[in-house]
Write a protein that holds these residues in place. Structure first.
Motif, short mmCIF file in Angstrom:
data_model
loop_
_atom_site.label_atom_id
_atom_site.label_comp_id
_atom_site.label_asym_id
_atom_site.label_seq_id
_atom_site.Cartn_x
_atom_site.Cartn_y
_atom_site.Cartn_z
N ALA A 191 8.33 -2.19 -6.09
CA ALA A 191 7.98 -2.91 -5.12
C ALA A 191 9.63 -3.42 -4.32
O ALA A 191 8.74 -3.50 -2.68
CB ALA A 191 8.11 -3.82 -6.20
N SER A 192 10.91 -3.12 -4.53
CA SER A 192 11.59 -4.06 -3.37
C SER A 192 12.22 -2.44 -2.23
O SER A 192 12.94 -2.74 -1.36
CB SER A 192 12.49 -4.19 -4.12
OG SER A 192 13.11 -3.93 -4.97
N THR A 193 11.57 -1.19 -2.82
CA THR A 193 12.07 -0.17 -2.74
C THR A 193 12.10 -0.14 -0.88
O THR A 193 13.02 0.03 -0.43
CB THR A 193 12.11 1.14 -3.36
OG1 THR A 193 12.38 0.80 -4.86
CG2 THR A 193 12.59 2.52 -2.87
N LEU A 194 10.53 0.22 -0.31
CA LEU A 194 10.19 0.13 0.54
C LEU A 194 10.90 -0.83 1.59
O LEU A 194 11.40 -0.26 2.83
CB LEU A 194 8.73 0.54 1.05
CG LEU A 194 8.58 0.44 2.14
CD1 LEU A 194 8.90 1.65 2.73
CD2 LEU A 194 7.04 0.25 2.50
N ALA A 239 0.91 -1.19 -0.10
CA ALA A 239 0.33 -0.32 -0.15
C ALA A 239 1.01 1.14 0.01
O ALA A 239 0.40 2.39 -1.26
CB ALA A 239 -1.23 0.22 1.47
N VAL A 240 1.64 1.46 0.66
CA VAL A 240 2.90 2.91 0.81
C VAL A 240 3.72 2.33 -0.66
O VAL A 240 4.00 3.61 -1.13
CB VAL A 240 3.62 2.57 2.10
CG1 VAL A 240 4.69 3.69 2.05
CG2 VAL A 240 2.88 2.13 2.87
N GLN A 241 3.96 1.72 -0.81
CA GLN A 241 4.87 1.65 -2.38
C GLN A 241 4.25 2.06 -3.06
O GLN A 241 4.54 2.81 -4.04
CB GLN A 241 5.13 -0.22 -2.94
CG GLN A 241 6.12 -0.65 -1.48
CD GLN A 241 6.47 -1.43 -2.16
OE1 GLN A 241 6.23 -2.29 -2.51
NE2 GLN A 241 7.91 -2.66 -1.37
N GLN A 242 2.48 1.44 -3.02
CA GLN A 242 1.58 1.86 -4.12
C GLN A 242 1.34 4.03 -4.33
O GLN A 242 1.71 4.45 -5.17
CB GLN A 242 0.85 1.33 -4.84
CG GLN A 242 0.43 0.35 -4.65
CD GLN A 242 -0.97 -1.33 -4.87
OE1 GLN A 242 -1.70 -0.70 -3.88
NE2 GLN A 242 -0.65 -1.79 -5.51
N ARG A 243 1.10 3.82 -2.71
CA ARG A 243 0.73 5.57 -2.28
C ARG A 243 2.59 6.43 -3.19
O ARG A 243 1.62 7.45 -3.14
CB ARG A 243 0.92 5.65 -1.38
CG ARG A 243 -0.46 5.18 -0.96
CD ARG A 243 -0.17 5.57 0.72
NE ARG A 243 -1.82 5.00 0.93
CZ ARG A 243 -2.39 5.52 2.50
NH1 ARG A 243 -2.04 6.24 2.97
NH2 ARG A 243 -3.59 5.07 3.01
N ALA A 244 3.32 5.57 -2.30
CA ALA A 244 4.35 6.48 -3.43
C ALA A 244 4.93 6.70 -4.58
O ALA A 244 5.58 7.23 -4.48
CB ALA A 244 5.65 6.26 -1.70
N ILE A 282 12.19 11.20 -0.51
CA ILE A 282 11.13 12.16 0.49
C ILE A 282 9.76 12.81 0.71
O ILE A 282 8.91 12.23 1.41
CB ILE A 282 12.63 12.99 1.44
CG1 ILE A 282 13.91 11.96 2.01
CG2 ILE A 282 11.98 13.16 3.18
CD1 ILE A 282 15.08 12.65 1.95
N ILE A 283 9.67 13.41 -0.31
CA ILE A 283 8.22 13.97 -0.37
C ILE A 283 7.03 13.03 -0.58
O ILE A 283 5.97 12.88 0.37
CB ILE A 283 7.95 15.53 -0.98
CG1 ILE A 283 9.04 16.05 -0.31
CG2 ILE A 283 6.75 15.36 -1.35
CD1 ILE A 283 9.15 17.35 -1.92
N LYS A 284 6.98 11.96 -1.30
CA LYS A 284 6.50 11.16 -2.12
C LYS A 284 6.35 10.21 -0.49
O LYS A 284 5.03 9.30 -0.28
CB LYS A 284 6.56 9.98 -3.08
CG LYS A 284 6.56 11.19 -4.04
CD LYS A 284 7.20 10.12 -5.56
CE LYS A 284 7.44 10.98 -7.11
NZ LYS A 284 7.91 10.36 -7.82
N LEU A 285 6.95 9.15 0.08
CA LEU A 285 6.84 8.96 0.85
C LEU A 285 6.27 9.09 2.38
O LEU A 285 5.36 8.72 3.13
CB LEU A 285 8.07 8.56 1.37
CG LEU A 285 8.62 6.54 2.30
CD1 LEU A 285 7.51 5.69 2.40
CD2 LEU A 285 10.33 6.40 2.85
N ALA A 286 6.84 10.65 2.64
CA ALA A 286 6.19 11.17 3.87
C ALA A 286 4.74 11.11 3.74
O ALA A 286 3.90 11.37 4.29
CB ALA A 286 6.66 12.44 4.23
N ASP A 287 4.59 11.79 1.94
CA ASP A 287 3.12 12.14 1.97
C ASP A 287 1.89 10.56 2.17
O ASP A 287 0.80 10.49 2.47
CB ASP A 287 2.67 12.21 0.62
CG ASP A 287 3.13 13.76 0.89
OD1 ASP A 287 3.56 14.25 1.91
OD2 ASP A 287 3.13 14.06 -0.50
N ALA A 288 2.73 9.40 1.99
CA ALA A 288 1.51 8.03 1.83
C ALA A 288 1.72 7.52 3.05
O ALA A 288 1.14 6.78 3.61
CB ALA A 288 2.98 7.24 0.73
#
Length: 103
Positions: free
Chosen positions: A50-53, A41-46, A69-75
């Motif tokens: 697939a393996s990054t998170l 879910a976080v990978q899709q939101r950000a 960082i911005i995309k992950l924070a928002d996710a």
């Protein structure tokens, strides 16, 4: 996050708040689990691969780049500034290379 959306509340963890160093990946995993989100879910939101998170959470990778960082924070629904702080601590704790002198 658009201008009309409000900034999420800062995340608080007792050990981190007490000044203890907590690895970036562990913090990301804690927030994700606290939010009840799967890695997928976080990978899709950000918009991550697939393996990054998984690599971030395991400590194999940091977060590369401001946009990530911005995309992950928002996710994760974490204030962007807070994730930047965590990323800076991670970089500082892993920076063992020589310093360049400014000219």
């Amino acid at each position: 996050m658009t201008d009309h959306e409000k900034t999420p509340a800062r995340v608080s963890f007792p050990d981190l708040d007490a000044g203890q160093y907590v690895p970036l990946g562990a913090l990301v995993a804690r927030v994700r689990k606290m939010r009840g989100l799967s890695q997928v879910a976080v990978q899709q939101r950000a918009g991550m691969k697939a393996s990054t998170l998984s690599k971030i959470e395991c400590g194999d990778n940091g977060i590369n780049g401001v946009a990530s960082i911005i995309k992950l924070a928002d996710a994760l629904e974490v204030p962007r500034e807070q994730l930047f702080e965590w990323a800076v601590r991670y970089i500082e704790s892993h920076d063992t290379g020589p310093r360049r002198n400014p000219r």
